[in-house]
Design a protein around this motif. Structure first.
Motif, PDB file in Angstrom:
ATOM      1  N   THR A  39       2.392 -44.906 -30.179  1.00 24.23           N
ATOM      2  CA  THR A  39       1.186 -44.322 -30.958  1.00 24.23           C
ATOM      3  C   THR A  39       0.080 -44.099 -29.930  1.00 24.23           C
ATOM      4  N   GLY A  40      -0.925 -43.179 -30.416  1.00 18.96           N
ATOM      5  CA  GLY A  40      -2.172 -43.167 -29.263  1.00 18.96           C
ATOM      6  C   GLY A  40      -1.855 -42.003 -28.383  1.00 18.96           C
ATOM      7  N   GLN A  99      -2.788 -45.230 -21.819  1.00 19.93           N
ATOM      8  CA  GLN A  99      -3.360 -46.185 -22.873  1.00 19.93           C
ATOM      9  C   GLN A  99      -2.184 -46.521 -23.994  1.00 19.93           C
ATOM     10  N   GLY A 100      -1.824 -45.192 -24.534  1.00 23.00           N
ATOM     11  CA  GLY A 100      -0.787 -45.364 -25.816  1.00 23.00           C
ATOM     12  C   GLY A 100       0.376 -46.177 -24.914  1.00 23.00           C
ATOM     13  N   HIS A 128      -0.020 -55.188 -17.517  1.00 25.77           N
ATOM     14  CA  HIS A 128       1.233 -55.237 -18.219  1.00 25.77           C
ATOM     15  C   HIS A 128       1.846 -56.137 -17.371  1.00 25.77           C
ATOM     16  N   GLN A 159      -5.047 -40.793 -21.762  1.00 24.49           N
ATOM     17  CA  GLN A 159      -4.951 -41.196 -23.122  1.00 24.49           C
ATOM     18  C   GLN A 159      -3.405 -41.461 -23.484  1.00 24.49           C
ATOM     19  N   ILE A 163       0.562 -48.251 -22.328  1.00 24.27           N
ATOM     20  CA  ILE A 163       0.442 -49.612 -22.352  1.00 24.27           C
ATOM     21  C   ILE A 163       0.210 -50.551 -23.449  1.00 24.27           C
ATOM     22  N   ASP A 164      -0.315 -49.928 -24.415  1.00 23.56           N
ATOM     23  CA  ASP A 164      -0.287 -50.589 -25.867  1.00 23.56           C
ATOM     24  C   ASP A 164       1.113 -50.762 -26.076  1.00 23.56           C
ATOM     25  N   TRP A 165       2.015 -50.078 -26.128  1.00 24.09           N
ATOM     26  CA  TRP A 165       3.404 -50.195 -26.491  1.00 24.09           C
ATOM     27  C   TRP A 165       4.067 -51.373 -25.731  1.00 24.09           C
ATOM     28  N   VAL A 198       2.684 -53.805 -24.000  1.00 24.41           N
ATOM     29  CA  VAL A 198       1.941 -55.226 -24.241  1.00 24.41           C
ATOM     30  C   VAL A 198       2.443 -55.742 -25.481  1.00 24.41           C
ATOM     31  N   ARG A 199       2.641 -55.009 -26.404  1.00 22.47           N
ATOM     32  CA  ARG A 199       3.362 -55.652 -27.872  1.00 22.47           C
ATOM     33  C   ARG A 199       4.770 -56.187 -27.809  1.00 22.47           C
TER      34      ARG A 199
END
Length: 173
Positions: A53-54, A96-97, A149, A93, A99-101, A103-104
């Motif tokens: 996402t993102g 960022q999407g 990360h 952008q 990296i967000d995936w 780190v989860r």
């Protein structure tokens, strides 16, 4: 793209894999639409497929979990937007999407993507990048000495262990 996925499928190469545009996760907007895919072999299966996402373009990043190994492994394929056609803000952008995936993830994680970063920044000892005011700061952070990360760059690790391979690579002028 859809034509490539169909050709791979006709040859039985997509069994167990997942494709963002072929699974109903994202509807293609044209015949030229591209989406991320994850392919597996030897009876390995993927579970829990999810779009990243993102991202600036839906379907250009896809994650899943490898099923059937002794430990779960999260895997991801992401296609970084090209700054030449989209500009640095769109590319950041995407980072960022991505990296967000990353780190989860709660499992061991393997990612594959084309960043175009090595072409311009071929340095085995990553240096701190410019500060956050710089338009490319997130990309520099991603590959820098303190990335946002916990991943390691397998290609960089290989080159550090094989200096002859590093020397044989063409360097930017």
């Amino acid at each position: 793209n859809q034509k490539a996925w169909a050709a791979l499928s006709a040859r039985g190469l997509t069994d167990g894999g997942v494709y963002a545009l072929g699974s109903g996760m994202v509807e293609p907007t044209s015949w030229r639409s591209h989406g991320a895919a994850l392919l597996v072999r030897n009876g390995i299966r993927l579970t829990a497929p999810e779009l990243l996402t993102g991202l600036p373009v839906a379907g250009r990043g896809l994650g899943a979990v490898i099923d059937g190994w002794t430990i779960p492994v999260s895997v991801c394929s992401w296609h970084a937007p090209t700054a030449a056609s989209s500009g640095p803000m769109v590319k950041m952008q995407g980072y960022q999407g991505f990296i967000d995936w990353i780190v989860r993830q709660e499992h061991a994680t393997v990612v594959g993507f084309d960043s175009n970063h090595w072409e311009e920044h071929s340095n085995l000892d990553p240096e701190p990048g410019p500060g956050p005011e710089h338009g490319w700061s997130l990309e520099y952070e991603f590959f820098g000495p303190n990335p946002p990360h916990q991943l390691r760059d397998a290609f960089r690790d290989y080159l550090l262990q094989h200096p002859d391979a590093w020397e044989a690579l063409p360097k930017p002028e």
